[in-house]
Design a protein around this motif. Structure first.
Motif, mmCIF file in Angstrom:
data_model
loop_
_atom_site.group_PDB
_atom_site.id
_atom_site.type_symbol
_atom_site.label_atom_id
_atom_site.label_comp_id
_atom_site.label_asym_id
_atom_site.label_seq_id
_atom_site.Cartn_x
_atom_site.Cartn_y
_atom_site.Cartn_z
ATOM 1 N N THR A 150 0.831 -1.206 0.000
ATOM 2 C CA THR A 150 0.000 0.000 0.000
ATOM 3 C C THR A 150 0.865 1.255 0.000
ATOM 4 O O THR A 150 0.666 2.175 -0.803
ATOM 5 C CB THR A 150 -0.932 -0.003 1.230
ATOM 6 N N HIS A 151 1.845 1.299 0.884
ATOM 7 C CA HIS A 151 2.654 2.507 1.020
ATOM 8 C C HIS A 151 3.715 2.622 -0.069
ATOM 9 O O HIS A 151 4.049 3.744 -0.487
ATOM 10 C CB HIS A 151 3.239 2.573 2.431
ATOM 11 N N LEU A 152 4.211 1.485 -0.564
ATOM 12 C CA LEU A 152 5.102 1.541 -1.725
ATOM 13 C C LEU A 152 4.378 2.123 -2.935
ATOM 14 O O LEU A 152 4.934 2.943 -3.675
ATOM 15 C CB LEU A 152 5.594 0.131 -2.077
ATOM 16 N N GLU A 153 3.140 1.708 -3.131
ATOM 17 C CA GLU A 153 2.374 2.184 -4.293
ATOM 18 C C GLU A 153 2.055 3.668 -4.170
ATOM 19 O O GLU A 153 2.121 4.413 -5.158
ATOM 20 C CB GLU A 153 1.104 1.329 -4.449
ATOM 21 N N LEU A 154 1.723 4.122 -2.986
ATOM 22 C CA LEU A 154 1.490 5.550 -2.801
ATOM 23 C C LEU A 154 2.753 6.354 -3.103
ATOM 24 O O LEU A 154 2.699 7.415 -3.735
ATOM 25 C CB LEU A 154 1.020 5.834 -1.368
ATOM 26 N N GLU A 198 -5.669 13.771 -3.405
ATOM 27 C CA GLU A 198 -4.442 14.018 -4.170
ATOM 28 C C GLU A 198 -4.218 12.951 -5.239
ATOM 29 O O GLU A 198 -3.942 13.268 -6.404
ATOM 30 C CB GLU A 198 -3.239 14.071 -3.224
ATOM 31 N N ALA A 199 -4.350 11.688 -4.860
ATOM 32 C CA ALA A 199 -4.130 10.599 -5.816
ATOM 33 C C ALA A 199 -5.201 10.594 -6.897
ATOM 34 O O ALA A 199 -4.902 10.388 -8.083
ATOM 35 C CB ALA A 199 -4.106 9.260 -5.088
ATOM 36 N N SER A 200 -6.447 10.823 -6.517
ATOM 37 C CA SER A 200 -7.544 10.806 -7.488
ATOM 38 C C SER A 200 -7.400 11.935 -8.502
ATOM 39 O O SER A 200 -7.671 11.748 -9.701
ATOM 40 C CB SER A 200 -8.889 10.905 -6.775
ATOM 41 N N ALA A 201 -6.954 13.101 -8.047
ATOM 42 C CA ALA A 201 -6.742 14.221 -8.971
ATOM 43 C C ALA A 201 -5.663 13.882 -9.995
ATOM 44 O O ALA A 201 -5.805 14.187 -11.193
ATOM 45 C CB ALA A 201 -6.366 15.474 -8.188
ATOM 46 N N LYS A 202 -4.604 13.246 -9.539
ATOM 47 C CA LYS A 202 -3.532 12.860 -10.465
ATOM 48 C C LYS A 202 -4.012 11.795 -11.446
ATOM 49 O O LYS A 202 -3.676 11.842 -12.636
ATOM 50 C CB LYS A 202 -2.327 12.353 -9.675
ATOM 51 N N LEU A 203 -4.794 10.840 -10.964
ATOM 52 C CA LEU A 203 -5.272 9.753 -11.819
ATOM 53 C C LEU A 203 -6.123 10.258 -12.982
ATOM 54 O O LEU A 203 -6.199 9.608 -14.033
ATOM 55 C CB LEU A 203 -6.070 8.742 -10.994
ATOM 56 N N GLN A 204 -6.731 11.398 -12.822
ATOM 57 C CA GLN A 204 -7.591 11.936 -13.877
ATOM 58 C C GLN A 204 -6.812 12.706 -14.950
ATOM 59 O O GLN A 204 -7.382 13.121 -15.955
ATOM 60 C CB GLN A 204 -8.651 12.839 -13.255
ATOM 61 N N THR A 205 -5.514 12.859 -14.763
ATOM 62 C CA THR A 205 -4.694 13.583 -15.740
ATOM 63 C C THR A 205 -4.115 12.622 -16.771
ATOM 64 O O THR A 205 -4.014 11.404 -16.528
ATOM 65 C CB THR A 205 -3.545 14.325 -15.050
ATOM 66 N N ALA A 206 -3.689 13.168 -17.905
ATOM 67 C CA ALA A 206 -3.132 12.342 -18.983
ATOM 68 C C ALA A 206 -1.898 11.578 -18.537
ATOM 69 O O ALA A 206 -1.644 10.459 -18.994
ATOM 70 C CB ALA A 206 -2.797 13.228 -20.183
ATOM 71 N N ASP A 207 -1.121 12.149 -17.627
ATOM 72 C CA ASP A 207 0.101 11.497 -17.160
ATOM 73 C C ASP A 207 -0.183 10.194 -16.415
ATOM 74 O O ASP A 207 0.730 9.388 -16.213
ATOM 75 C CB ASP A 207 0.884 12.436 -16.228
ATOM 76 N N TYR A 208 -1.434 10.000 -16.011
ATOM 77 C CA TYR A 208 -1.790 8.820 -15.218
ATOM 78 C C TYR A 208 -2.755 7.894 -15.959
ATOM 79 O O TYR A 208 -3.449 7.096 -15.340
ATOM 80 C CB TYR A 208 -2.360 9.242 -13.858
ATOM 81 N N SER A 209 -2.796 7.981 -17.273
ATOM 82 C CA SER A 209 -3.528 6.963 -18.038
ATOM 83 C C SER A 209 -2.845 5.614 -17.815
ATOM 84 O O SER A 209 -1.688 5.555 -17.365
ATOM 85 C CB SER A 209 -3.515 7.314 -19.529
ATOM 86 N N VAL A 210 -3.522 4.519 -18.129
ATOM 87 C CA VAL A 210 -2.944 3.214 -17.807
ATOM 88 C C VAL A 210 -1.625 2.986 -18.556
ATOM 89 O O VAL A 210 -0.694 2.386 -18.004
ATOM 90 C CB VAL A 210 -3.934 2.051 -18.072
#
Length: 468
Positions: free
Chosen positions: A106-110, A131-143
């Motif tokens: 969990t903490h490694l992934e964060l 914070e994580a959810s905001a990043k996930l919605q950006t292009a840099d965090y596509s799969v």
């Protein structure tokens, strides 16, 4: 003595030599993930997850089991509560996972994906989630960018023969620089437990191939057609998830009779099922050998123990455990049957019961014939065993009875795009094993030699073994 900081840069690295082996050699190597359960559709469409729950908790039965054990109501796990409510329950569970690998992962992934070093608990849940959810919605965090971020070079999904592979075709057409390859998983094709389910499966194969199946020979033809099609999309591996290997003696006529019986809607008796499954397993293995594929056998899971929850939620929802099946004799018979006719492909054996570690570590030596380095592999610690203690025990058994230096290393076996720090976890443990023994005088202080072994286990062996 100064207390170490939790999960710092030298996490799991207990001495200077281990730190050097990891930071200067293992850390930067690309990842070859030759077995996972990631959805190819999500890669083909390069989706963005909308929040941390979607990428972390959807389908992750490791976390689900922990939440249930912590007294979390099922509605917050697989129910229809909001994503944030589910995350809150996971955050409340995390402090209770200490000494379970979930706490480390969990903490490694964060840290690795989001650069978040805070400890997850009820007090930090909202801040971390936002914070994580905001990043996930950006292009840099596509799969696809999540895979790039983790330095993934090759990724093999797990696919049924009846799958169309349309998403793999789309990925290939897109010329994505990371190799996303299918893996042939024909367990349903040999599952003769239920006549109605088997015949429904045959209908799927007829639909995807456009061919009708009226005999056992027809059945083999459509399966071979799918096997061939998988190869056109770069498939180089097959996989089976079995309680134990099927290795009954049979005649061709017995298998034809069993096939006709089940196609007529009648269930097979126990012996007929064993013979049919044995025949199919041999047939798949021969096709794998013809193509130079690697065949994988995941053995020893006792699945779907909770019948009430199986009816409610279906399979693969967290009700499986380690089984205590007898593995040795049938496995030996199966491998020998193929070896006798020089039709034994490169093979990886995974066991779920740690009591079988030494059995597997010695079994592989029976069929390593010098034709390929590490032809028969004792696979990495799997499922319940892919934690620090399980990894060390697997590597020690392989070291004591085989050649750890020829090991093809770690895989994720995961349904989550967030699981790639498990490769880092494995690499740190591996480097610490070697580093500790160098500093103890049990291995020579020859960093070029041992560094090459580390590099091979983390990357080169898999690249060469699978011909990626």
């Amino acid at each position: 003595m100064m207390m170490k900081k939790f999960l710092d840069e030298n996490f799991l690295l207990q001495n200077k030599t281990a730190q050097h082996l990891y930071h200067d050699i293992a850390k930067q190597l690309p990842i070859i993930d030759y077995h996972n359960h990631l959805p190819p559709e999500q890669i083909a469409n390069d989706i963005n997850f909308q929040n941390l729950t979607q990428v972390w908790l959807y389908g992750d039965h490791y976390k689900w089991r922990a939440m249930r054990t912590n007294g979390v109501n099922e509605k917050y796990i697989t129910g229809n509560t909001t994503d944030y409510e589910k995350f809150q329950q996971w955050a409340a569970t995390v402090p209770y996972t200490m000494r379970n690998p979930l706490y480390h992962w969990t903490h490694l992934e964060l840290q690795r994906y989001f650069n978040i070093s805070k400890i997850l608990n009820t007090d930090t849940a909202k801040e971390i989630y936002d914070e994580a959810s905001a990043k996930l919605q950006t292009a840099d965090y596509s799969v696809r960018n999540l895979l790039r971020k983790m330095n993934v070079q090759v990724l093999c999904t797990t696919d049924d023969p009846a799958d169309t592979l349309e998403h793999h075709q789309k990925i290939k057409n897109n010329q994505f620089e990371i190799k996303i390859l299918p893996a042939f998983r024909p367990d349903k094709a040999m599952n003769a437990d239920d006549a109605a389910a088997f015949n429904a499966y045959v209908s799927k194969l007829e639909e995807v191939t456009g061919d009708s199946v009226s005999s056992y020979n027809d059945y083999l033809k459509v399966l071979k057609k799918r096997h061939d099609y998988f190869a056109t999309l770069g498939c180089k591996v097959s996989d089976h998830g079995l309680e134990q290997i099927y290795a009954e003696d049979y005649t061709e006529q017995e298998i034809k009779n069993a096939f006709n019986k089940i196609r007529s809607g009648k269930d097979l008796n126990y012996q007929e099922k064993l013979k049919f499954q044995s025949a199919m397993l041999v047939q798949f293995a021969k096709w794998d050998c013809e193509k130079g594929w690697v065949q994988q056998y995941h053995l020893g899971a006792l699945r779907n123990n909770n019948s009430r929850m199986l009816k409610q939620l279906g399979a693969d929802t967290g009700w499986d455990s380690i089984g205590d099946f007898s593995q040795g004799r049938a496995l030996s018979k199966f491998l020998n049957r193929l070896d006798e006719t020089n039709q034994l492909a490169k093979t990886i054996l995974y066991n779920l019961n740690p009591a079988d570690n030494e059995l597997m570590a010695t079994m592989i030596g029976n069929f390593n014939d010098g034709s390929v380095a590490g032809k028969i592999q004792f696979g990495s610690a799997w499922w319940f065993l892919d934690q620090k203690d399980g990894m060390i025990k697997q590597m020690n058994a392989l070291s004591n009875m085989g050649l750890l230096s020829r090991f093809v290393g770690m895989l994720t076996d995961s349904r989550s795009f967030m699981s790639y720090p498990r490769h880092e976890y494995f690499r740190r443990i591996l480097c610490n094993l070697f580093g500790s023994e160098i500093e103890n005088g049990e291995l020579p202080d020859d960093i070029p030699l041992i560094g090459k072994i580390i590099e091979d286990i983390c990357y080169n062996n898999a690249k060469n073994y699978f011909n990626f």
